[in-house]
Design a protein around this motif. Structure first.
Motif, PDB file in Angstrom:
ATOM      1  N   ASP A 222      20.671  55.805  39.814  1.00 52.18           N
ATOM      2  CA  ASP A 222      19.681  55.205  38.930  1.00 52.18           C
ATOM      3  C   ASP A 222      20.287  54.146  38.020  1.00 52.18           C
ATOM      4  O   ASP A 222      19.870  53.969  36.882  1.00 52.18           O
ATOM      5  CB  ASP A 222      18.997  56.275  38.086  1.00 52.18           C
ATOM      6  CG  ASP A 222      19.998  57.091  37.252  1.00 52.18           C
ATOM      7  OD1 ASP A 222      21.214  56.853  37.386  1.00 52.18           O
ATOM      8  OD2 ASP A 222      19.545  57.956  36.485  1.00 52.18           O
ATOM      9  N   MET A 223      21.269  53.441  38.542  1.00 46.61           N
ATOM     10  CA  MET A 223      21.961  52.461  37.699  1.00 46.61           C
ATOM     11  C   MET A 223      22.638  51.393  38.552  1.00 46.61           C
ATOM     12  O   MET A 223      23.131  51.671  39.637  1.00 46.61           O
ATOM     13  CB  MET A 223      23.015  53.170  36.831  1.00 46.61           C
ATOM     14  CG  MET A 223      23.764  52.277  35.871  1.00 46.61           C
ATOM     15  SD  MET A 223      24.942  53.223  34.868  1.00 46.61           S
ATOM     16  CE  MET A 223      23.823  54.294  33.962  1.00 46.61           C
ATOM     17  N   HIS A 224      22.636  50.161  38.022  1.00 49.25           N
ATOM     18  CA  HIS A 224      23.437  49.071  38.577  1.00 49.25           C
ATOM     19  C   HIS A 224      24.557  48.784  37.583  1.00 49.25           C
ATOM     20  O   HIS A 224      24.296  48.624  36.386  1.00 49.25           O
ATOM     21  CB  HIS A 224      22.609  47.795  38.765  1.00 49.25           C
ATOM     22  CG  HIS A 224      21.475  47.945  39.721  1.00 49.25           C
ATOM     23  ND1 HIS A 224      20.496  46.985  39.846  1.00 49.25           N
ATOM     24  CD2 HIS A 224      21.158  48.919  40.607  1.00 49.25           C
ATOM     25  CE1 HIS A 224      19.622  47.358  40.754  1.00 49.25           C
ATOM     26  NE2 HIS A 224      20.001  48.544  41.219  1.00 49.25           N
ATOM     27  N   VAL A 225      25.771  48.687  38.061  1.00 46.76           N
ATOM     28  CA  VAL A 225      26.910  48.392  37.199  1.00 46.76           C
ATOM     29  C   VAL A 225      27.503  47.052  37.609  1.00 46.76           C
ATOM     30  O   VAL A 225      27.846  46.848  38.782  1.00 46.76           O
ATOM     31  CB  VAL A 225      27.995  49.490  37.279  1.00 46.76           C
ATOM     32  CG1 VAL A 225      29.200  49.106  36.430  1.00 46.76           C
ATOM     33  CG2 VAL A 225      27.429  50.838  36.821  1.00 46.76           C
ATOM     34  N   VAL A 226      27.596  46.139  36.657  1.00 46.60           N
ATOM     35  CA  VAL A 226      28.200  44.826  36.907  1.00 46.60           C
ATOM     36  C   VAL A 226      29.416  44.678  36.008  1.00 46.60           C
ATOM     37  O   VAL A 226      29.309  44.774  34.781  1.00 46.60           O
ATOM     38  CB  VAL A 226      27.202  43.686  36.634  1.00 46.60           C
ATOM     39  CG1 VAL A 226      27.888  42.336  36.810  1.00 46.60           C
ATOM     40  CG2 VAL A 226      26.006  43.783  37.563  1.00 46.60           C
ATOM     41  N   GLU A 227      30.569  44.456  36.614  1.00 44.31           N
ATOM     42  CA  GLU A 227      31.811  44.248  35.880  1.00 44.31           C
ATOM     43  C   GLU A 227      32.287  42.815  36.095  1.00 44.31           C
ATOM     44  O   GLU A 227      32.354  42.343  37.231  1.00 44.31           O
ATOM     45  CB  GLU A 227      32.877  45.233  36.348  1.00 44.31           C
ATOM     46  CG  GLU A 227      32.510  46.685  36.066  1.00 44.31           C
ATOM     47  CD  GLU A 227      33.461  47.659  36.717  1.00 44.31           C
ATOM     48  OE1 GLU A 227      34.358  48.174  36.021  1.00 44.31           O
ATOM     49  OE2 GLU A 227      33.295  47.903  37.931  1.00 44.31           O
ATOM     50  N   VAL A 228      32.581  42.162  34.995  1.00 41.95           N
ATOM     51  CA  VAL A 228      33.059  40.779  35.036  1.00 41.95           C
ATOM     52  C   VAL A 228      34.474  40.743  34.485  1.00 41.95           C
ATOM     53  O   VAL A 228      34.719  41.221  33.371  1.00 41.95           O
ATOM     54  CB  VAL A 228      32.142  39.848  34.216  1.00 41.95           C
ATOM     55  CG1 VAL A 228      32.688  38.415  34.230  1.00 41.95           C
ATOM     56  CG2 VAL A 228      30.715  39.886  34.758  1.00 41.95           C
ATOM     57  N   GLU A 229      35.398  40.201  35.263  1.00 40.47           N
ATOM     58  CA  GLU A 229      36.795  40.085  34.853  1.00 40.47           C
ATOM     59  C   GLU A 229      37.207  38.623  34.950  1.00 40.47           C
ATOM     60  O   GLU A 229      37.053  38.003  36.015  1.00 40.47           O
ATOM     61  CB  GLU A 229      37.689  40.926  35.753  1.00 40.47           C
ATOM     62  CG  GLU A 229      37.308  42.405  35.821  1.00 40.47           C
ATOM     63  CD  GLU A 229      38.062  43.125  36.922  1.00 40.47           C
ATOM     64  OE1 GLU A 229      39.277  43.372  36.750  1.00 40.47           O
ATOM     65  OE2 GLU A 229      37.437  43.418  37.960  1.00 40.47           O
ATOM     66  N   LEU A 230      37.700  38.085  33.860  1.00 39.98           N
ATOM     67  CA  LEU A 230      38.164  36.698  33.892  1.00 39.98           C
ATOM     68  C   LEU A 230      39.528  36.594  33.239  1.00 39.98           C
ATOM     69  O   LEU A 230      39.895  37.400  32.392  1.00 39.98           O
ATOM     70  CB  LEU A 230      37.155  35.765  33.233  1.00 39.98           C
ATOM     71  CG  LEU A 230      36.800  35.940  31.762  1.00 39.98           C
ATOM     72  CD1 LEU A 230      37.797  35.253  30.849  1.00 39.98           C
ATOM     73  CD2 LEU A 230      35.402  35.411  31.505  1.00 39.98           C
ATOM     74  N   ARG A 231      40.257  35.587  33.653  1.00 40.18           N
ATOM     75  CA  ARG A 231      41.604  35.373  33.138  1.00 40.18           C
ATOM     76  C   ARG A 231      41.876  33.878  33.048  1.00 40.18           C
ATOM     77  O   ARG A 231      41.452  33.097  33.903  1.00 40.18           O
ATOM     78  CB  ARG A 231      42.622  36.049  34.063  1.00 40.18           C
ATOM     79  CG  ARG A 231      44.066  36.017  33.546  1.00 40.18           C
ATOM     80  CD  ARG A 231      44.971  36.878  34.421  1.00 40.18           C
ATOM     81  NE  ARG A 231      44.597  38.279  34.343  1.00 40.18           N
ATOM     82  CZ  ARG A 231      45.017  39.111  33.404  1.00 40.18           C
ATOM     83  NH1 ARG A 231      45.837  38.676  32.446  1.00 40.18           N
ATOM     84  NH2 ARG A 231      44.638  40.366  33.392  1.00 40.18           N
ATOM     85  N   GLY A 232      42.584  33.517  31.981  1.00 46.39           N
ATOM     86  CA  GLY A 232      42.979  32.133  31.807  1.00 46.39           C
ATOM     87  C   GLY A 232      44.394  31.909  32.304  1.00 46.39           C
ATOM     88  O   GLY A 232      45.088  32.852  32.689  1.00 46.39           O
TER      89      GLY A 232
END
Length: 284
Positions: A222-232
């Motif tokens: 019953d859930m959508h999980v969105v993970e965003v990972e960014l790096r400079g």
């Protein structure tokens, strides 16, 4: 809207969960916000019966221009933007609710050319992408080296095509795809829109440089999980700027669109209605 200005005329393409919510908002709140719903189109018109007034049902997409819309909102399927986006821009601004359509380079080019020719905007809804403006600003400043977006949900929430549709998801957690977003969009056109929005927010990386990961997780019924990972890039000390966010979006079992995304999309509609028409693609 200014008190004496004419209502902004809005047409909706698609009458699934997102389209139904949008139509409901436009009918109930639109008049007070200076918005007028002028048509609703759906690939299966029977779904609109009893829910959309007959006068607002558009049976033939080719007759869209006769309703004189100012903004057309696509919430149907990426193929609608790919096949009809250029023609729509002849008549109105276009809000793309299925940005995975733009993973096709010829579609993106067609929309840009039509936008420039007719002076109408191509808006792209950010959907479930958290931190869109921050990603865009960091990218514009040259401070973005990598961007990775992971979408995890129960396999019943996926609408997959091609070889991905044949993958077994019997394990507790199965990585269905990991690679450039451009390669994922044709295989999961309705489940990769957040990743496509990230690719548009970070043009220095784009669809080929932003990495998308699609995960089937049996625990997320019953859930959508969105993970965003960014790096400079590494700084003088060798350390890199990095951010990681995790967005947990409640969703009905088997639903493609999470509850918070429906609310976010309505805000995108209101946002782009406040922006002037100008050629090009812009997130909202």
């Amino acid at each position: 809207m200014a008190p004496n200005s004419s209502p902004r005329r809005v047409g909706v393409l698609g009458f699934g969960r997102l389209g139904q919510s949008l139509v409901s908002h436009l009918l109930s709140q639109g008049p007070d916000l200076g918005l007028e719903l002028v048509f609703v189109w759906n690939r299966n018109p029977d779904r609109m019966a009893g829910l959309v007034p007959p006068s607002l049902q558009l049976q033939n997409l080719a007759e869209l221009g006769e309703r004189h819309p100012d903004l057309v909102v696509e919430v149907a399927h990426p193929k609608i933007t790919q096949e009809f986006g250029g023609g729509i821009l002849q008549h109105a601004d276009l809000l793309v609710g299925s940005p995975s359509a733009l993973a096709d380079a010829s579609t993106e080019q067609q929309l840009l050319e039509a936008s420039g020719r007719w002076g109408h905007s191509v808006f792209v809804a950010r959907g479930a992408l958290w931190g869109t403006e921050d990603i865009a600003r960091l990218d514009a400043a040259g401070g973005l080296q990598s961007l990775r977006v992971t979408m995890s949900t129960h396999p019943a929430g996926f609408r997959l095509e091609g070889p991905l549709a044949q993958v077994s998801c019997s394990a507790p957690r199965t990585v269905l795809y990991e690679g450039p977003v451009r390669g994922l969009c044709p295989l999961a056109p309705r489940n990769s829109n957040t990743m496509a929005a990230a690719a548009l927010a970070a043009p220095s990386l784009g669809f080929d440089g932003v990495i998308g990961v699609l995960v089937a997780d049996l625990s997320l019924a019953d859930m959508h999980v969105v993970e965003v990972e960014l790096r400079g890039p590494p700084g003088p000390s060798g350390q890199s700027f990095a951010v990681r966010t995790r967005r947990e979006n409640p969703a009905q079992p088997g639903a493609v669109t999470g509850s918070a995304t429906v609310t976010a999309f309505w805000r995108s509609v209101l946002g782009c209605c406040q922006l002037p028409s100008r050629p090009g693609i812009q997130l909202c």
